[in-house]
Every structure is written in C-alpha cells, then in structure tokens.
Write a protein that holds these residues in place. Sequence first.
Motif, PDB file in Angstrom:
ATOM      1  N   ILE A 162      90.253  16.203  13.113  1.00 45.90           N
ATOM      2  CA  ILE A 162      88.850  16.385  12.692  1.00 45.90           C
ATOM      3  C   ILE A 162      88.563  17.880  12.513  1.00 45.90           C
ATOM      4  CG2 ILE A 162      86.417  15.955  13.270  1.00 45.90           C
ATOM      5  CD1 ILE A 162      87.394  13.753  15.213  1.00 45.90           C
ATOM      6  N   ALA A 163      89.051  18.690  13.448  1.00 48.29           N
ATOM      7  CA  ALA A 163      88.755  20.129  13.417  1.00 48.29           C
ATOM      8  C   ALA A 163      89.419  20.820  12.230  1.00 48.29           C
ATOM      9  CB  ALA A 163      89.201  20.788  14.715  1.00 48.29           C
ATOM     10  N   SER A 164      90.559  20.310  11.770  1.00 52.23           N
ATOM     11  CA  SER A 164      91.285  21.004  10.694  1.00 52.23           C
ATOM     12  C   SER A 164      90.421  21.126   9.439  1.00 52.23           C
ATOM     13  CB  SER A 164      92.606  20.309  10.385  1.00 52.23           C
ATOM     14  OG  SER A 164      92.322  19.037   9.858  1.00 52.23           O
ATOM     15  N   SER A 165      89.495  20.179   9.226  1.00 51.33           N
ATOM     16  CA  SER A 165      88.662  20.292   8.031  1.00 51.33           C
ATOM     17  C   SER A 165      87.355  21.056   8.285  1.00 51.33           C
ATOM     18  CB  SER A 165      88.366  18.908   7.445  1.00 51.33           C
ATOM     19  OG  SER A 165      87.800  18.087   8.435  1.00 51.33           O
ATOM     20  N   ASN A 166      86.718  20.888   9.462  1.00 54.49           N
ATOM     21  CA  ASN A 166      85.408  21.565   9.584  1.00 54.49           C
ATOM     22  C   ASN A 166      85.336  22.703  10.602  1.00 54.49           C
ATOM     23  OD1 ASN A 166      85.329  19.988  11.799  1.00 54.49           O
ATOM     24  ND2 ASN A 166      83.489  18.823  11.254  1.00 54.49           N
ATOM     25  N   ASN A 167      86.366  22.930  11.397  1.00 52.24           N
ATOM     26  CA  ASN A 167      86.375  24.109  12.284  1.00 52.24           C
ATOM     27  C   ASN A 167      87.815  24.431  12.694  1.00 52.24           C
ATOM     28  OD1 ASN A 167      86.025  26.126  14.130  1.00 52.24           O
ATOM     29  ND2 ASN A 167      84.493  25.063  15.373  1.00 52.24           N
ATOM     30  N   PRO A 168      88.593  24.985  11.752  1.00 49.26           N
ATOM     31  CA  PRO A 168      90.019  25.228  12.029  1.00 49.26           C
ATOM     32  C   PRO A 168      90.276  26.211  13.167  1.00 49.26           C
ATOM     33  CG  PRO A 168      89.443  25.826   9.750  1.00 49.26           C
ATOM     34  CD  PRO A 168      88.192  25.354  10.392  1.00 49.26           C
ATOM     35  N   ASN A 169      89.282  27.044  13.518  1.00 49.97           N
ATOM     36  CA  ASN A 169      89.492  28.005  14.617  1.00 49.97           C
ATOM     37  C   ASN A 169      89.161  27.435  15.991  1.00 49.97           C
ATOM     38  OD1 ASN A 169      90.276  30.040  12.851  1.00 49.97           O
ATOM     39  ND2 ASN A 169      88.128  30.587  12.450  1.00 49.97           N
ATOM     40  N   LEU A 170      88.705  26.192  16.026  1.00 53.07           N
ATOM     41  CA  LEU A 170      88.330  25.576  17.305  1.00 53.07           C
ATOM     42  C   LEU A 170      89.512  25.573  18.274  1.00 53.07           C
ATOM     43  CD1 LEU A 170      85.938  23.618  18.514  1.00 53.07           C
ATOM     44  CD2 LEU A 170      87.687  21.871  18.164  1.00 53.07           C
ATOM     45  N   LEU A 171      89.250  25.953  19.524  1.00 51.22           N
ATOM     46  CA  LEU A 171      90.288  25.851  20.552  1.00 51.22           C
ATOM     47  C   LEU A 171      90.161  24.491  21.234  1.00 51.22           C
ATOM     48  CD1 LEU A 171      90.089  29.383  22.255  1.00 51.22           C
ATOM     49  CD2 LEU A 171      91.774  28.576  20.582  1.00 51.22           C
ATOM     50  N   ILE A 172      91.291  23.914  21.583  1.00 54.87           N
ATOM     51  CA  ILE A 172      91.301  22.646  22.326  1.00 54.87           C
ATOM     52  C   ILE A 172      91.900  22.927  23.703  1.00 54.87           C
ATOM     53  CG2 ILE A 172      92.176  20.278  22.401  1.00 54.87           C
ATOM     54  CD1 ILE A 172      92.320  20.311  19.331  1.00 54.87           C
ATOM     55  N   GLU A 173      91.093  22.652  24.730  1.00 52.55           N
ATOM     56  CA  GLU A 173      91.510  22.904  26.121  1.00 52.55           C
ATOM     57  C   GLU A 173      91.753  21.562  26.809  1.00 52.55           C
ATOM     58  OE1 GLU A 173      88.392  24.736  28.623  1.00 52.55           O
ATOM     59  OE2 GLU A 173      89.961  25.919  29.605  1.00 52.55           O
ATOM     60  N   VAL A 174      92.772  21.508  27.636  1.00 48.57           N
ATOM     61  CA  VAL A 174      93.076  20.278  28.386  1.00 48.57           C
ATOM     62  C   VAL A 174      93.000  20.613  29.870  1.00 48.57           C
ATOM     63  CG1 VAL A 174      94.819  18.503  28.840  1.00 48.57           C
ATOM     64  CG2 VAL A 174      94.525  19.384  26.520  1.00 48.57           C
ATOM     65  N   ASP A 175      92.325  19.732  30.627  1.00 52.18           N
ATOM     66  CA  ASP A 175      92.022  20.027  32.035  1.00 52.18           C
ATOM     67  C   ASP A 175      92.278  18.801  32.910  1.00 52.18           C
ATOM     68  OD1 ASP A 175      90.960  20.936  34.411  1.00 52.18           O
ATOM     69  OD2 ASP A 175      88.907  21.168  33.677  1.00 52.18           O
TER      70      ASP A 175
END
Length: 224
Positions: A162-175
Amino acid sequence: MKHLVAPSILSADFGNLQRDIEMINNSEADWFHVDIMDGVFVPNISFGFPVMETLTQHAKKPLDVHLMIVHPEHYIERFAEAGAAIITVHYEACTHLHRIIQSIHNAGCKACVALNPHTSVSLLKDILVDLDMVLIMSVNPGFGGQKFIPNTLNKVRALKGIASSNNPNLLIEVDGGVGIHNIQELVTAGADVFVAGNAIFAASSPSEMISSLKNADTEVLKSI
Ligand code: DX5
Ligand code: ZN
C-alpha cells in the motif's frame, strides 16, 4: 536504507538505568524505544515522565516513544517537551487520528501509528500519506518477552504494498518477539525498524546482540 534497531528500555535494569543507557549509546543501536503503558489501554503499567527525564538527560540517540495509553492527545506536547523524537499512538486508542497526527507534527516530532495484531493495515490507507512510520505490533501489547505472531509477516508485506504507491518513504517498525531468529525474514518482507527488548537484555552481551541484529542481513549474505 539499512534497517534500524531500537532497544526497548522496558527490558532494561531500572536499578542501573544509566548504565544500560550508556550501553545503548555506545552500541550500534539507532534509537531508544520507550514503552509508556497506562494500565487501561494495556493490562500493565510501565513508567512515565521521571524515567523520560533520565532518558533525555543521558541518551545520545533519538527517543522513539510508544504510547500504549488511552487519550494520547492529552500528552503529545508533554512527551515532545520531554524529548521525544518520534511519537507513536495506537489506532485503537484514537477517535480523531488525523487531528492527533497533526498535533504530533506541530509539536516538532515524527508521527507514527501502531496497530494491534487484530487491526488490518488496510485501515490506514487514508492516513498513510500523513505518517512518517507505522508500528506493527507482533505481540499483544503490554509485556516484553512474548512470542512473535507469524501473521505479522503478511501485514508487513501488505503495508509495504500500500505504501509503495502513496507514501514510499514510510518506515515500517515491528515490535514484539523480534530476535535473531526472525529479523532476516522481516527485513525481506519490508520492515525497516526493529524493536527488541528481551532478545537484547537477556543476551549474555547486549551490545553484541545489538550488533548481530543490526548486521543480520549482511551476515546471512556472507554465509551464502
Ligand atoms: C510490548 C512493547 C514492546 C516490548 C518488546 O507491549 O511495546 O516494545 O518491550 O519486547 P520484546 O522484544 O521482549 O518482545
Ligand atoms: Zn513498544
């Protein structure tokens, strides 16, 4: 971008907090992960502003503050003033999520939304463009040392899509439940930032474990 490692202070030795902060300062860690729990949103109480002050005083890396509290909107400015660089609020705790994200940015911090294991990443579609990061909980929030929920991998892949099209700079954090056994698979799935508490602080050498987590991908490549 190389992935980031954020040791969770929740698993530190609070009797020797300054020592553990210095260990992180001198390690390959990128951020400090700071878990704030209110006993209402999650069935546990962690710590509040006095510990934040100690962190601000001694930590030489950004403070990644994860608010597991109801009504986080009441505390955004206070955590920003206390030194937070990134503020994470839970999707499940925010009726007016867009307004809270604006207030985090207005306070000068990066904004992140956390999702509990049952919350679909698709619910973020209309807010994603306003976010700096999404935190995917890979355990039910409230406690360190729990077992990683495998469906997290599907959520990371879906969010990356989803992020690749509307927010490619989004970081994804896993916790939650992240360690040397699963970090490589999570990097491949598209995660950028890894919180680790038990894996680091229960290790015989916490700072070596931080290095192993930081260099997990290159170590795998070396062995091929
Ligand atoms: C859990 C917290 C986590 C926790 C992770 O509610 O949000 O940050 O400290 O700890 P480990 O890595 O031990 O699962
Ligand atoms: Zn956390």
